[in-house]
Design a protein around this motif. Structure first.
Motif, short mmCIF file in Angstrom:
data_model
loop_
_atom_site.label_atom_id
_atom_site.label_comp_id
_atom_site.label_asym_id
_atom_site.label_seq_id
_atom_site.Cartn_x
_atom_site.Cartn_y
_atom_site.Cartn_z
N THR A 15 21.20 -2.24 35.39
CA THR A 15 20.01 -2.86 34.83
C THR A 15 18.95 -1.84 34.43
O THR A 15 17.86 -2.21 34.02
CB THR A 15 19.39 -3.88 35.82
OG1 THR A 15 19.07 -3.21 37.04
CG2 THR A 15 20.36 -5.01 36.10
N THR A 38 22.94 -5.31 41.45
CA THR A 38 21.54 -5.60 41.17
C THR A 38 20.88 -6.12 42.44
O THR A 38 21.52 -6.78 43.27
CB THR A 38 21.40 -6.64 40.04
OG1 THR A 38 20.01 -6.95 39.85
CG2 THR A 38 22.15 -7.92 40.36
N SER A 41 19.86 -10.91 40.81
CA SER A 41 20.70 -11.36 39.70
C SER A 41 19.98 -12.36 38.80
O SER A 41 20.47 -12.67 37.71
CB SER A 41 21.98 -12.00 40.24
OG SER A 41 21.69 -13.12 41.05
N ALA A 46 19.19 -8.54 34.47
CA ALA A 46 20.49 -8.98 34.98
C ALA A 46 21.02 -10.15 34.16
O ALA A 46 22.22 -10.20 33.83
CB ALA A 46 20.37 -9.36 36.45
N GLN A 47 20.16 -11.08 33.82
CA GLN A 47 20.60 -12.23 33.03
C GLN A 47 21.07 -11.81 31.64
O GLN A 47 22.02 -12.38 31.10
CB GLN A 47 19.45 -13.25 32.93
CG GLN A 47 19.19 -14.00 34.23
CD GLN A 47 20.37 -14.87 34.64
OE1 GLN A 47 20.83 -15.73 33.88
NE2 GLN A 47 20.88 -14.64 35.84
N LEU A 50 24.61 -10.58 32.10
CA LEU A 50 25.54 -11.67 32.38
C LEU A 50 25.86 -12.46 31.12
O LEU A 50 26.98 -12.98 30.97
CB LEU A 50 24.97 -12.59 33.46
CG LEU A 50 24.91 -11.98 34.87
CD1 LEU A 50 24.07 -12.86 35.80
CD2 LEU A 50 26.32 -11.80 35.44
N SER A 56 30.02 -9.65 35.63
CA SER A 56 29.61 -10.37 36.84
C SER A 56 28.63 -9.50 37.61
O SER A 56 28.58 -8.27 37.41
CB SER A 56 30.81 -10.72 37.72
OG SER A 56 31.47 -9.55 38.16
N ALA A 57 27.86 -10.12 38.49
CA ALA A 57 26.83 -9.41 39.24
C ALA A 57 27.14 -9.45 40.73
O ALA A 57 27.69 -10.44 41.25
CB ALA A 57 25.46 -10.04 38.99
N GLU A 59 24.89 -8.86 44.17
CA GLU A 59 23.54 -8.61 44.67
C GLU A 59 23.59 -7.71 45.89
O GLU A 59 24.44 -7.87 46.77
CB GLU A 59 22.84 -9.92 45.02
CG GLU A 59 22.32 -10.68 43.83
CD GLU A 59 21.26 -11.71 44.21
OE1 GLU A 59 21.07 -11.97 45.41
OE2 GLU A 59 20.63 -12.26 43.28
#
Length: 365
Positions: A15, A38, A41, A46-47, A50, A56-57, A59
């Motif tokens: 990010t 991240t 998320s 982050a969005q 995605l 994929s994230a 956290e």
């Protein structure tokens, strides 16, 4: 297929300013999937990642072995770019080492370390050039490549050495943020007659993708990148040519630079905002960036531009080329022209290119 081939890459630092275009480049044609780390998320950055697809994230924090293991498992590649302005040198050193060690233990095929020049060594160990956020990475890059001499068949590794983003020259809250003085875009920095090998973030995405695409050649490589060595007088002339608005570079002595309203309140704080200010190893922002400007002023850092032309024939090669591209893209995205974007009244939290600046130096480890 190469034993170091990868399909799913775990990205630490995704990010950040550099991480965003790198993730975009990796998943652009769906050859790779990316899992990125991240702390939040739900954050806008982050969005945005995605929304790319094939992303994929996870956290958590890189400063947690359990999180690192979870991130590595199910992946076969790693791109690691620790935010030294978050950690400071000591913490970055430890977690860079542990990240490499855990990656090899968890069966990663190819490991790319996001780096900056080891300027203290390249200057002949002259502390006038000591720059904590550079040296902290540069020492670890050498360590990674040394480990790779023995481990290259088990886990390939490469180093990606970048530099100051050219985007920082038109962004708020950076060491080279411009001002508007009587209608003239002005860069007041202590550069003298030196030049900065700025990098373009979109090109960073290409180069890191190239390392993963060519693991046999990249294994053991330190790929050092830049657009060109930019003298700021030339950069200002390029800005003026592209925008039609006057621009200038004014060489500034260090005391005047640090007493400016934008930097005075920050100068004596730790460069890495989570570092212990009472630890004698912690560099202040002033000391860190005094070394930073000295290295460019005295021409310590070099680049092999012929190699970059070979690897990336379509790379950005000049400040003018980048300004023209950025002016066009900015208009298309509704950000306005370059001239409009450097006006302080048009800056917002979203204008800051550096994540540490966008977070106002408050993010946890």
């Amino acid at each position: 297929m190469s034993s170091h081939a990868t399909s799913t890459i775990f990205v630490i630092g995704g990010t950040g300013a550099q991480g965003m275009p790198i993730v975009r480049s990796l998943v652009a044609d769906k050859k790779y999937s990316v899992r990125f780390l991240t702390r939040d998320s739900a954050s806008p950055r982050a969005q945005a990642l995605l929304a790319l697809g094939n992303v994929s994230a996870l956290e958590g924090s890189f400063a947690d072995e359990d999180v690192l293991r979870e991130g590595f498992r199910g992946c076969d590649g790693v791109f690691l770019n620790i935010d030294g302005f978050n950690t400071g040198e000591k913490t970055e050193t430890y977690w860079a080492i542990r990240s490499y060690e855990i990656a090899i233990e968890e069966g990663i095929n190819f490991f790319v370390y996001g780096n900056l020049d080891y300027v203290l060594k390249k200057s002949g160990y002259d502390s006038r050039f000591r720059t904590g956020h550079y040296d902290g990475k540069g020492r670890m890059a050498e360590w990674v490549l040394f480990q790779n001499e023995e481990n290259r068949d088990r886990m390939g590794a490469a180093v990606f050495t970048s530099g100051p983003y050219i985007e920082m020259t038109i962004s708020p809250l950076t060491p080279m943020t411009p001002t508007i003085e009587d209608g003239v875009v002005t860069w007041r920095v202590p550069l003298g007659g030196g030049a900065v090998p700025h990098v373009a973030l979109e090109d960073c995405g290409f180069y890191v993708r190239w390392l993963f695409d060519h693991p046999e050649r990249a294994n053991g490589m330190d790929l050092e990148v830049a657009i060109e060595h930019m003298a700021y007088a030339d950069m200002a002339a390029a800005f003026e040519k592209v925008t039609g608005h006057p621009a200038q570079y004014i060489d500034t002595d260090p005391d005047t630079y640090w007493n400016s309203s934008a930097l005075k309140g920050l100068a004596d704080h730790p460069a890495g905002y989570n570092a212990d200010p009472n630890d004698k190893s912690t560099m202040t922002f002033r000391d860190n960036f005094t070394g930073f400007w000295n290295m460019w002023k005295h021409g310590i850092i070099t680049r092999d531009y012929a190699l970059l032309d070979e690897i990336h024939p379509d790379r950005i090669r000049s400040a003018e080329q980048w300004f023209r591209r950025e002016d066009r893209v900015g208009r298309e995205l509704g950000k306005g022209s370059l001239w409009e974007r450097v006006q302080p009244e048009n800056w917002s939290g979203d204008s800051a290119i550096l994540k540490s600046s966008a977070d106002l130096r408050t993010g946890r480890l």
